[in-house]
Design a protein around this motif. Structure first.
Motif, PDB file in Angstrom:
ATOM      1  N   HIS A  57      56.910  66.902  88.804  1.00 39.70           N
ATOM      2  CA  HIS A  57      55.910  65.949  89.025  1.00 39.70           C
ATOM      3  C   HIS A  57      55.113  64.763  86.797  1.00 39.70           C
ATOM      4  O   HIS A  57      55.868  65.424  86.842  1.00 39.70           O
ATOM      5  CB  HIS A  57      55.032  65.871  89.852  1.00 39.70           C
ATOM      6  N   GLN A  58      54.788  64.570  87.778  1.00 39.21           N
ATOM      7  CA  GLN A  58      54.039  63.731  86.746  1.00 39.21           C
ATOM      8  C   GLN A  58      53.068  64.409  85.947  1.00 39.21           C
ATOM      9  O   GLN A  58      52.057  64.421  87.383  1.00 39.21           O
ATOM     10  CB  GLN A  58      53.508  62.000  86.419  1.00 39.21           C
ATOM     11  N   TRP A  59      52.190  65.005  84.634  1.00 35.40           N
ATOM     12  CA  TRP A  59      51.416  65.670  84.510  1.00 35.40           C
ATOM     13  C   TRP A  59      50.881  65.666  83.678  1.00 35.40           C
ATOM     14  O   TRP A  59      52.054  65.626  82.024  1.00 35.40           O
ATOM     15  CB  TRP A  59      51.780  67.033  84.945  1.00 35.40           C
ATOM     16  N   ALA A  60      50.109  65.003  82.366  1.00 38.60           N
ATOM     17  CA  ALA A  60      49.729  65.026  81.401  1.00 38.60           C
ATOM     18  C   ALA A  60      50.188  64.180  80.817  1.00 38.60           C
ATOM     19  O   ALA A  60      50.658  64.526  79.500  1.00 38.60           O
ATOM     20  CB  ALA A  60      49.350  66.094  80.982  1.00 38.60           C
ATOM     21  N   GLY A  61      50.687  63.421  81.284  1.00 40.12           N
ATOM     22  CA  GLY A  61      52.133  62.480  80.747  1.00 40.12           C
ATOM     23  C   GLY A  61      53.496  62.824  80.682  1.00 40.12           C
ATOM     24  O   GLY A  61      54.377  62.278  79.649  1.00 40.12           O
ATOM     25  N   GLY A 107      68.383  62.561  90.992  1.00 40.60           N
ATOM     26  CA  GLY A 107      67.366  61.509  90.616  1.00 40.60           C
ATOM     27  C   GLY A 107      65.779  61.870  89.869  1.00 40.60           C
ATOM     28  O   GLY A 107      65.153  60.561  90.105  1.00 40.60           O
ATOM     29  N   CYS A 108      65.266  62.543  90.383  1.00 40.34           N
ATOM     30  CA  CYS A 108      63.723  63.317  90.563  1.00 40.34           C
ATOM     31  C   CYS A 108      63.296  63.056  89.617  1.00 40.34           C
ATOM     32  O   CYS A 108      62.228  63.271  89.115  1.00 40.34           O
ATOM     33  CB  CYS A 108      63.796  64.196  91.828  1.00 40.34           C
ATOM     34  N   ILE A 109      64.594  63.475  88.374  1.00 36.99           N
ATOM     35  CA  ILE A 109      63.824  63.928  87.201  1.00 36.99           C
ATOM     36  C   ILE A 109      65.169  63.543  86.179  1.00 36.99           C
ATOM     37  O   ILE A 109      66.182  62.870  86.095  1.00 36.99           O
ATOM     38  CB  ILE A 109      64.018  65.686  87.149  1.00 36.99           C
ATOM     39  N   ASP A 110      64.196  63.414  84.003  1.00 37.13           N
ATOM     40  CA  ASP A 110      65.032  62.404  83.483  1.00 37.13           C
ATOM     41  C   ASP A 110      64.882  63.251  82.902  1.00 37.13           C
ATOM     42  O   ASP A 110      64.265  63.439  82.115  1.00 37.13           O
ATOM     43  CB  ASP A 110      64.696  60.732  83.728  1.00 37.13           C
ATOM     44  N   LYS A 111      66.248  63.431  81.933  1.00 40.16           N
ATOM     45  CA  LYS A 111      66.553  64.285  80.942  1.00 40.16           C
ATOM     46  C   LYS A 111      66.596  63.116  79.631  1.00 40.16           C
ATOM     47  O   LYS A 111      66.094  64.524  78.691  1.00 40.16           O
ATOM     48  CB  LYS A 111      68.025  65.192  80.673  1.00 40.16           C
ATOM     49  N   THR A 112      66.174  61.865  79.601  1.00 36.68           N
ATOM     50  CA  THR A 112      66.185  61.834  78.470  1.00 36.68           C
ATOM     51  C   THR A 112      64.094  61.628  78.184  1.00 36.68           C
ATOM     52  O   THR A 112      63.839  61.066  77.460  1.00 36.68           O
ATOM     53  CB  THR A 112      66.373  59.647  78.620  1.00 36.68           C
ATOM     54  N   ILE A 149      50.959  67.823  97.145  1.00 38.92           N
ATOM     55  CA  ILE A 149      51.052  66.908  95.322  1.00 38.92           C
ATOM     56  C   ILE A 149      51.906  66.361  94.932  1.00 38.92           C
ATOM     57  O   ILE A 149      53.393  65.985  94.779  1.00 38.92           O
ATOM     58  CB  ILE A 149      50.160  67.171  94.070  1.00 38.92           C
ATOM     59  N   SER A 150      53.052  67.386  95.001  1.00 38.43           N
ATOM     60  CA  SER A 150      54.752  67.050  94.372  1.00 38.43           C
ATOM     61  C   SER A 150      55.323  67.238  95.996  1.00 38.43           C
ATOM     62  O   SER A 150      55.663  67.349  96.912  1.00 38.43           O
ATOM     63  CB  SER A 150      55.594  68.882  93.976  1.00 38.43           C
ATOM     64  N   LEU A 151      56.562  65.703  95.846  1.00 39.56           N
ATOM     65  CA  LEU A 151      56.717  65.409  96.604  1.00 39.56           C
ATOM     66  C   LEU A 151      58.649  65.126  95.895  1.00 39.56           C
ATOM     67  O   LEU A 151      59.425  64.596  97.009  1.00 39.56           O
ATOM     68  CB  LEU A 151      56.841  63.375  95.975  1.00 39.56           C
ATOM     69  N   THR A 152      58.591  65.950  95.057  1.00 41.90           N
ATOM     70  CA  THR A 152      60.327  66.493  95.710  1.00 41.90           C
ATOM     71  C   THR A 152      61.275  68.057  95.048  1.00 41.90           C
ATOM     72  O   THR A 152      61.417  68.151  94.513  1.00 41.90           O
ATOM     73  CB  THR A 152      60.728  66.042  93.035  1.00 41.90           C
TER      74      THR A 152
END
Length: 130
Positions: A57-61, A90-95, A37-40
């Motif tokens: 990954h994306q989970w529940a918004g 760039g896999c995750i956005d701290k904002t 499931i996780s691509l990163t």
């Protein structure tokens, strides 16, 4: 120490077995690695053995930050390094809002610049905010 960034589909069976061994048996993360499931995932490998990993990954918004360090290598900065690599790649956005699943991840994420960090814990078969 060798660090590698690979998608689960590129990880061979031997490496996948080693990464699964670093997960708690029956955990959500173990299921995610099994199902790709996780691509990163970022694995930190030492002497041909993964000793830590991080993924998102994306989970529940939310975007997630999930990390694990082998017990023999804790308190060495490996989780922080793997999380920083996710950020640098760039896999995750701290904002964006970030979901974490252990209390140790909250200060780690905040120290990397994440502002909206929410911890979740498993209660019965559901996840709830702490």
């Amino acid at each position: 120490m060798i660090c590698c960034i690979e998608t689960p589909s590129a990880i061979d069976e031997e490496d996948r077995a080693m990464m699964l061994a670093l997960c708690n048996r029956g955990s959500d993360m173990q299921r995610e690695f099994t199902k790709c499931i996780s691509l990163t995932p970022i694995a930190i490998v030492y002497d041909d053995q993964p000793i830590a990993w991080a993924c998102t990954h994306q989970w529940a918004g939310f975007q997630t930050l999930e990390i694990y360090t082998h017990q023999d290598h804790r308190r060495e900065g490996l989780a922080r390094a793997a999380a920083a690599m996710l950020l640098a790649a760039g896999c995750i956005d701290k904002t964006q809002q970030l979901a974490v699943f252990s209390p140790e991840c909250v200060p780690l994420a905040q120290s990397l610049g994440f502002v909206d960090v929410r911890q979740f814990r498993r209660v019965a078969d559901e996840w709830e905010a702490v």
